[in-house]
Write a protein that holds these residues in place. Structure first.
Motif, short mmCIF file in Angstrom:
data_model
loop_
_atom_site.label_atom_id
_atom_site.label_comp_id
_atom_site.label_asym_id
_atom_site.label_seq_id
_atom_site.Cartn_x
_atom_site.Cartn_y
_atom_site.Cartn_z
N UNK A 142 1.44 6.14 13.19
CA UNK A 142 0.04 6.54 12.96
C UNK A 142 -0.38 6.25 11.52
N UNK A 143 0.53 6.48 10.57
CA UNK A 143 0.22 6.17 9.18
C UNK A 143 -0.01 4.68 8.98
N UNK A 144 0.84 3.86 9.60
CA UNK A 144 0.65 2.41 9.46
C UNK A 144 -0.70 1.99 10.01
N UNK A 145 -1.05 2.54 11.17
CA UNK A 145 -2.35 2.20 11.78
C UNK A 145 -3.49 2.56 10.83
N UNK A 203 4.93 -4.56 6.96
CA UNK A 203 6.32 -4.37 6.56
C UNK A 203 6.46 -3.88 5.12
N UNK A 204 5.36 -3.47 4.50
CA UNK A 204 5.44 -2.80 3.21
C UNK A 204 5.74 -1.32 3.39
N UNK A 205 5.69 -0.85 4.62
CA UNK A 205 5.97 0.55 4.95
C UNK A 205 7.49 0.77 5.06
N UNK A 206 7.93 1.97 4.71
CA UNK A 206 9.34 2.33 4.89
C UNK A 206 9.46 3.83 5.09
N UNK A 207 10.43 4.22 5.88
CA UNK A 207 10.74 5.65 6.03
C UNK A 207 11.42 6.21 4.79
N UNK A 208 11.96 5.33 3.94
CA UNK A 208 12.64 5.82 2.73
C UNK A 208 12.54 4.83 1.58
N UNK A 209 13.00 3.58 1.80
CA UNK A 209 13.04 2.61 0.71
C UNK A 209 13.07 1.19 1.28
N UNK A 210 12.26 0.30 0.71
CA UNK A 210 12.17 -1.07 1.21
C UNK A 210 13.45 -1.88 1.02
N UNK A 211 14.17 -1.62 -0.08
CA UNK A 211 15.41 -2.38 -0.28
C UNK A 211 16.47 -1.92 0.72
N UNK A 212 16.46 -0.64 1.05
CA UNK A 212 17.37 -0.16 2.09
C UNK A 212 16.99 -0.76 3.43
N UNK A 213 15.68 -0.88 3.71
CA UNK A 213 15.22 -1.56 4.92
C UNK A 213 15.77 -2.98 4.98
N UNK A 214 15.70 -3.67 3.84
CA UNK A 214 16.15 -5.06 3.78
C UNK A 214 17.64 -5.16 4.01
N UNK A 265 11.80 10.37 17.76
CA UNK A 265 10.58 9.79 18.32
C UNK A 265 9.34 10.41 17.70
N UNK A 266 9.40 11.70 17.37
CA UNK A 266 8.26 12.35 16.74
C UNK A 266 8.07 11.84 15.30
N UNK A 267 9.18 11.62 14.61
CA UNK A 267 9.08 11.05 13.26
C UNK A 267 8.49 9.65 13.31
N UNK A 268 8.97 8.84 14.24
CA UNK A 268 8.48 7.47 14.35
C UNK A 268 7.01 7.45 14.76
N UNK A 269 6.58 8.43 15.53
CA UNK A 269 5.17 8.49 15.92
C UNK A 269 4.28 8.75 14.71
N UNK A 270 4.74 9.64 13.82
CA UNK A 270 3.99 9.89 12.59
C UNK A 270 3.91 8.63 11.74
N UNK A 279 0.85 -1.19 0.00
CA UNK A 279 0.00 0.00 0.00
C UNK A 279 0.89 1.25 0.00
N UNK A 280 0.42 2.38 -0.59
CA UNK A 280 1.22 3.62 -0.55
C UNK A 280 1.58 4.01 0.88
N UNK A 281 2.74 4.59 1.06
CA UNK A 281 3.20 4.89 2.42
C UNK A 281 3.43 6.37 2.69
N UNK A 282 3.41 7.22 1.65
CA UNK A 282 3.61 8.65 1.89
C UNK A 282 2.51 9.25 2.75
N UNK A 283 1.33 8.64 2.70
CA UNK A 283 0.20 9.16 3.45
C UNK A 283 -0.80 9.82 2.53
N UNK A 284 -2.03 9.93 3.01
CA UNK A 284 -3.10 10.50 2.19
C UNK A 284 -2.76 11.91 1.72
N UNK A 285 -2.10 12.68 2.59
CA UNK A 285 -1.73 14.05 2.25
C UNK A 285 -0.22 14.26 2.43
#
Length: 754
Positions: free
Chosen positions: A40-43, A60-71, A32-37, A8-14
């Protein structure tokens, strides 16, 4: 039939993730504030998918930047200089994504490449000789537990080991085979931990299986999976593919002791005939029939026809690929109802899956409504456009005289120094620039006030370019919101969304325009400001255009006509713009084809017959009528071009600039091997990172270029446009670039005198 999605898209609705991450980069919020955002998006996304009625939700389809970098982080594939740095784990993650520069630390970003045939970009992990593969992150476990705490059971998603090894780089002297055993054990450790946490399934994404596979690659895949599946901890495995068919590996795939196989029936129609050779009764088929890459409503009758050809009843309805590649929801758009009803974004595609499932179960009223939609005529065709296409002849695509004669004429015309310097086109789009453009769009300021502002921006940057002694200047593109949308606004046949944002890489979102009908130019697009800029200076100023293939590839295309026909319509429109620029004194014109490779078929046998045979001529059509003394530039970025160098030379441009710095100038060897005739500007520094390269660093890069390319063929320029960079780093980097070019030029002159 049950239903699911791949991602699913991860940038968020807006674009909430984009804005929060950029605030983190500016030190306006903490980790911690970034991780909180992010949490909330994942939820929100999990609950949205579940409440839509889709049966199987992914995590785990979510990423702060890129899924391959996550991997890469998950398995400790981290360069030693980054791993040993004093940075925090998140700082290391972002350092590899965008670089990090401080008084004591200087880290270059990882190379960035296109994700198969999409406009998404992934970061390329690198295995070193000292890399110790092991579990190094709890992200996949944390996100599974997050969803479970919300009473949502998910199927964790992870890039599979074969695709990870296929897309990664390796230090000289090592190869993928050297890491199979350790990587297998690490994946099995993932299985074990997920099973302990209560997971039932894991999705291993293996899109590399839809590419041409050599005997060695097939052997590597089978070696990995035979070992991997020896101990899967009773976890059920979905091996998911997308972007094409699995013709090279299908018979081996169905023999593996996996529980489900995901196949794409949108871009991989050959998968149907593969299935008809037999499909195991003990496996589920995840059937990708909802297009995850385009925004048109699904025609249910066509999807049902596909389902009827599948030789198994054990089917889960799926998207063709992750919904990462489409916007969030059509409900956020302001299109008229008669237009909006033809579109389907990510949220609507969830509903399409559910409706298809209901139709299969016998609810015919939704099928009838869908059939009625597709019986309507969306727009009135333009016969003049059709006539123009029909009148094209082979000569329409050929520029005269030949390149070598033009090159001599242009050298005499422009009198540029050795190693001429320029930029790719855009300069920083500051908050002031964006706000002023927005105010003009909202009619808060009038045309005169807006024009005065744009003129002042152009004047300031032209003066600065002259001060640092750039050889060929640009006007900066301050009037442009996007390199495709800006052109589309002056082309009939286009529609523009308000919130149709799609992630391109990291925090970078694009808003692809929609090709609704036949395309033609309604008015001059760039002449006004290009003409103005050229009058302000005695130096040459490039006219800046976007090429037809890139305009097509960075739009959501029509599905009722071929890509070739749409591209030729655009090419004729841009040809008119080229000729208007030339008539108004613009003698150097850059026609960007940044996305040339984007729709290149993933299988080499199809490259020419299905794409290059019309994409390259479409570019030639744009500039075929210009005068010999007019110099045509083009630019390409974000992609691997080494294997299509002959086709690029056939574009018959006079100068081509490439993204090259993150790929360590690998393209130069291919240019030399293919006796590339076109003048070239390999990017000498990476503009996708905020770090400032020193004069010495850029001079070293220029020396490397000189070792591979004749000096009279070389231009000096950054990797790409500078609109996303800050003013300070832009000016410092370009000053260092021009200084480095002058040092190199001086050395060449001294050498020539000797």
């Amino acid at each position: 039939m049950t239903t699911t999605i791949i991602g699913f898209p991860r940038l968020g609705e807006f674009r909430e993730l984009k804005f929060a991450t950029e605030k983190y980069f500016r030190n306006e919020i903490n980790e911690s504030e970034l991780q909180a955002t992010a949490k909330e998006l994942r939820r929100k996304h999990w609950q949205l998918v579940k409440e839509s009625g889709v049966d199987e939700v992914v995590s785990n389809d979510f990423s702060l930047y890129d899924n391959l970098l996550d991997t890469a982080f998950l398995f400790n594939i981290i360069p030693s200089n980054v791993e040993t740095s004093p940075l925090s784990s998140l700082e290391k993650f972002f350092a590899l994504a965008r670089g990090h520069q401080s008084e004591t630390i200087d880290i270059k970003a990882l190379p960035m490449k296109k994700w198969f045939n999409t406009n998404y970009h992934y970061l390329v992990p690198k295995f070193e000789k000292i890399t110790k593969v092991k579990i190094n992150s709890s992200k996949i476990f944390d996100e599974y537990q997050e969803a479970k705490a919300l009473d949502i059971e998910t199927r964790p998603v992870l890039i599979g080991p074969f695709t990870l090894l296929s897309l990664a780089d390796f230090e000289e002297g090592i190869s993928a085979k050297d890491f199979v055993n350790d990587l297998t054990i690490a994946y099995q450790d993932i299985f074990k931990e997920l099973k302990v946490l209560g997971a039932q399934w894991i999705q291993l994404d293996e899109p590399s299986l839809v590419t041409d596979l050599s005997v060695e690659q097939k052997a590597l895949f089978l070696d990995i999976y035979h070992n991997l599946l020896n101990d899967k901890q009773d976890l059920k495995i979905l091996l998911q593919t997308y972007f094409g068919d699995v013709r090279d590996i299908y018979q081996d795939l169905i023999q593996l002791s996996i529980d489900a196989i995901g196949l794409d029936f949108v871009e991989g129609p050959k998968n149907i005939s593969l299935l008809q050779t037999g499909f195991p009764a003990d496996k589920k088929l995840y059937a990708g029939i909802i297009n995850g890459k385009n925004i048109w409503r699904n025609q249910y009758q066509k999807s049902l026809a596909i389902l009827q050809q599948l030789p198994t009843q054990n089917v889960v309805l799926n998207t063709s690929c992750s919904l990462l590649h489409v916007p969030f929801s059509i409900e956020n758009e302001e299109f008229p109802v008669e237009v909006k009803k033809h579109f389907s974004y990510a949220t609507e595609k969830l509903n399409e899956l559910v409706e298809l499932s209901e139709i299969v179960a016998g609810k015919s009223e939704k099928l009838e409504k869908n059939q009625a939609l597709f019986q309507q005529e969306r727009f009135t065709k333009d016969p003049k456009v059709e006539e123009k296409i029909a009148s094209l002849t082979p000569e329409s695509y050929i520029r005269q005289p030949a390149f070598e004669k033009r090159e001599l004429l242009q050298r005499k015309e422009f009198q540029l120094p050795l190693l001429p310097t320029t930029t790719i086109g855009s300069f920083p789009q500051t908050k002031e620039v964006k706000q002023t453009r927005a105010r003009f769009k909202k009619k808060e300021i009038d045309q005169k006030t807006y024009d005065q502002f744009i003129a002042q921006q152009i004047d300031n940057w032209l003066q600065w370019q002259e001060e640092i002694d750039l050889d060929v200047l640009v006007h900066g593109e301050f009037e442009r919101n996007d390199m495709v949308e800006y052109f589309g606004q002056n082309l009939a046949g286009y529609l523009f969304s308000k919130n149709g944002w799609v992630q391109s890489y990291g925090t970078r979102g694009v808003k692809p325009p929609i090709i609704w009908g036949d395309i033609y130019r309604t008015a001059p697009i760039t002449v006004k400001w290009s003409k103005y800029a050229q009058k302000q200076t005695n130096k040459w100023v490039k006219g800046m255009l976007t090429g037809p293939v890139t305009i097509l590839n960075w739009s959501f295309p029509r599905e009722d006509i071929s890509l070739k026909e749409s591209t030729l319509q655009i090419a004729l429109a841009i040809q008119e713009e080229v000729l208007d620029l030339e008539k108004n004194g613009i003698r150097i014109i850059q026609i960007d084809e940044a996305a040339l490779r984007e729709k290149l078929p993933l299988r080499k046998n199809d490259w020419y017959s299905e794409y290059l045979d019309w994409a390259i001529p479409a570019f030639r059509l744009v500039h075929s009528k210009v005068q010999p003394q007019t110099q045509i530039h083009t630019h390409m970025c974000y992609s691997e071009f080494t294997d299509i160098i002959p086709a690029i030379d056939q574009m018959d441009a006079d100068v081509i600039s490439f993204e090259a710095s993150r790929s360590n100038l690998e393209i130069l060897d291919e240019l030399k091997a293919n006796h590339f005739k076109t003048q070239v500007g390999p990017g000498v520094y990476d503009i996708h990172s905020p770090r400032i390269p020193s004069t010495e660093e850029i001079k070293t890069t220029i020396d490397a270029i000189l070792a591979k390319v004749p000096q009279e063929k070389i231009w000096i320029n950054p990797d790409c446009g500078l609109k996303t960079r800050g003013i300070k780093e832009t000016k410092a980097s370009l000053q260092n670039m021009t200084a480095a070019a002058k040092f190199a030029r001086k050395e060449l002159l001294i050498h020539d005198k000797k």
